[in-house]
Design a protein around this motif. Structure first.
Motif, PDB file in Angstrom:
ATOM      1  N   SER A   1       0.826  -1.204   0.000  1.00  0.00           N
ATOM      2  CA  SER A   1       0.000   0.000   0.000  1.00  0.00           C
ATOM      3  C   SER A   1       0.860   1.253   0.000  1.00  0.00           C
ATOM      4  O   SER A   1       2.080   1.201   0.127  1.00  0.00           O
ATOM      5  N   LYS A   2       0.199   2.407  -0.103  1.00  0.00           N
ATOM      6  CA  LYS A   2       0.900   3.696  -0.053  1.00  0.00           C
ATOM      7  C   LYS A   2       1.045   4.226   1.369  1.00  0.00           C
ATOM      8  O   LYS A   2       1.651   5.279   1.586  1.00  0.00           O
TER       9      LYS A   2
ATOM     10  N   ALA B   1       5.211   4.332   9.608  1.00  0.00           N
ATOM     11  CA  ALA B   1       5.424   5.420  10.574  1.00  0.00           C
ATOM     12  C   ALA B   1       4.234   6.368  10.686  1.00  0.00           C
ATOM     13  O   ALA B   1       4.319   7.368  11.403  1.00  0.00           O
ATOM     14  N   ALA B   2       3.140   6.068  10.007  1.00  0.00           N
ATOM     15  CA  ALA B   2       1.997   6.991   9.945  1.00  0.00           C
ATOM     16  C   ALA B   2       1.507   7.486  11.313  1.00  0.00           C
ATOM     17  O   ALA B   2       1.155   8.669  11.441  1.00  0.00           O
TER      18      ALA B   2
ATOM     19  N   LEU C   1      -2.911   2.270   7.178  1.00  0.00           N
ATOM     20  CA  LEU C   1      -3.758   1.496   6.286  1.00  0.00           C
ATOM     21  C   LEU C   1      -5.024   1.080   7.014  1.00  0.00           C
ATOM     22  O   LEU C   1      -4.955   0.474   8.090  1.00  0.00           O
ATOM     23  N   PRO C   2      -6.204   1.404   6.475  1.00  0.00           N
ATOM     24  CA  PRO C   2      -7.439   0.975   7.132  1.00  0.00           C
ATOM     25  C   PRO C   2      -7.571  -0.547   7.095  1.00  0.00           C
ATOM     26  O   PRO C   2      -7.292  -1.182   6.080  1.00  0.00           O
TER      27      PRO C   2
END
Length: 334
Positions: free
Chosen positions: A192-193, A197-198, A212-213
């Motif tokens: 995924s994009k 570290a989000a 990522l959901p």
């Protein structure tokens, strides 16, 4: 906690960073230097490190202060970048003095970037010159992404790069990280994009996409398949720095704590085929008042900065001819 004005490791006052690159070879060197000698330590958690003069950073060794740190591409060849930095510092009269002799102390570490489709057919090792050029270019503002030692970096599924981030924490201490993100693992969550570290992102510094959901399948948490490279061609190397006045022993613990930043920024991390290594630096400008609490806060901030710096390295990477993998922006847009 908020980033410093540059969101770079040079928000720690007195530090400067220089980059040099050879885009034909697809490699480069990054140097951290300061206005005066500084205290440092190191921690290694990867199974395949490549380094120079790291043993003297142990708390029981004689030398208290060093003159520069070098992060370089080139695998074992890249260790010679520190020789160019040593030459430059000697000309400036910098170094450890022993009677009439002056010896610059320049530890360094390298990543493996020899299988990135760059032209490695050189007649003379280029890294000494790259080190000298990086030192000469050192300043407070410097490029990220495909710059310096990050030019030839790769991750499991995307182009790697050079990243940096900073935080100002309670007590007024500044903490910063500088990283060459070249891990065996992926810095994004599977294919995924979204960055690992989000949860630590500040002000949309790497796209503001969040995690990522939903759940991530186990097979996407490990290294993506690549038939162009063997799984030994990686390493993440980094520097974390602070203006807090820390001893070499305290800096060792700071480097240990900062290793969590690599684990939060890439999956998997600290593998047998990575050379994951973190230098820790103190300029000694600010005294600590509550050592246990300050150490806890500084270690946490160092890990957070490092995970953010890893994502920024990949987010800011730019394409070059004959790259073996895409950049994040090529794959997911700006």
């Amino acid at each position: 906690m908020q980033p410093g004005p540059r969101n770079l490791i040079t928000d720690v006052a007195g530090l400067r960073v220089g980059n040099s690159e050879d885009h034909k070879i697809k490699t480069g060197t990054t140097v951290l230097v300061a206005d005066k000698p500084f205290r440092a330590s190191v921690d290694v958690m990867g199974g395949s490190p490549g380094s120079r003069e790291t043993e003297l950073l142990a708390p029981d060794k004689l030398v208290e202060d060093i003159d520069a740190l070098v992060l370089s591409g080139g695998s074992a060849f890249g260790l010679d970048a520190a020789s160019g930095v040593t030459d430059g510092l000697r000309k400036l009269g910098r170094g450890f003095r022993v009677e009439k002799a002056t010896v610059p102390i320049v530890p360094g570490a390298i990543i493996f970037d020899l299988l990135n489709n760059g032209d490695k057919d050189w007649d003379e090792n280029p890294y000494r010159a790259l080190g000298a050029r990086a030192l000469a270019s050192a300043q407070e503002d410097f490029a990220l992404g495909t710059a310096g030692a990050g030019v030839g970096a790769l991750t499991a599924n995307l182009k790697g790069g050079l990243g940096s981030a900073s935080l100002v924490i309670p007590g007024g201490f500044t903490v910063g990280a500088l990283v060459v993100a070249n891990p065996t693992g992926s810095v994004t969550m599977g294919d995924s994009k979204h960055f690992w570290a989000a949860p630590f992102e500040v002000d949309g510094e790497f796209g503001g996409l969040g995690p990522l959901p939903g759940p991530l399948p186990f097979e996407q948490t490990a290294r993506s398949k690549r038939d162009w490279v063997t799984p030994i061609a990686n390493t993440t190397i980094a520097i974390v720095a602070t203006d807090a006045d820390l001893s070499k022993a305290q800096l060792k613990r700071l480097a240990v704590a900062a290793q969590d930043g690599i684990a939060r920024g890439a999956s998997p991390a600290h593998t047998q085929v990575d050379g994951d290594l973190i230098f820790s630096v103190s300029t000694g400008a600010r005294p600590i008042t509550t050592p246990v609490l300050n150490a806890l806060q500084l270690g946490h901030a160092a890990a957070v900065c490092l995970s953010r710096a890893m994502a920024r390295a990949i987010y800011l990477a730019t394409p070059a001819p004959n790259d073996p993998v895409s950049t994040w922006r090529e794959k997911w847009g700006s």
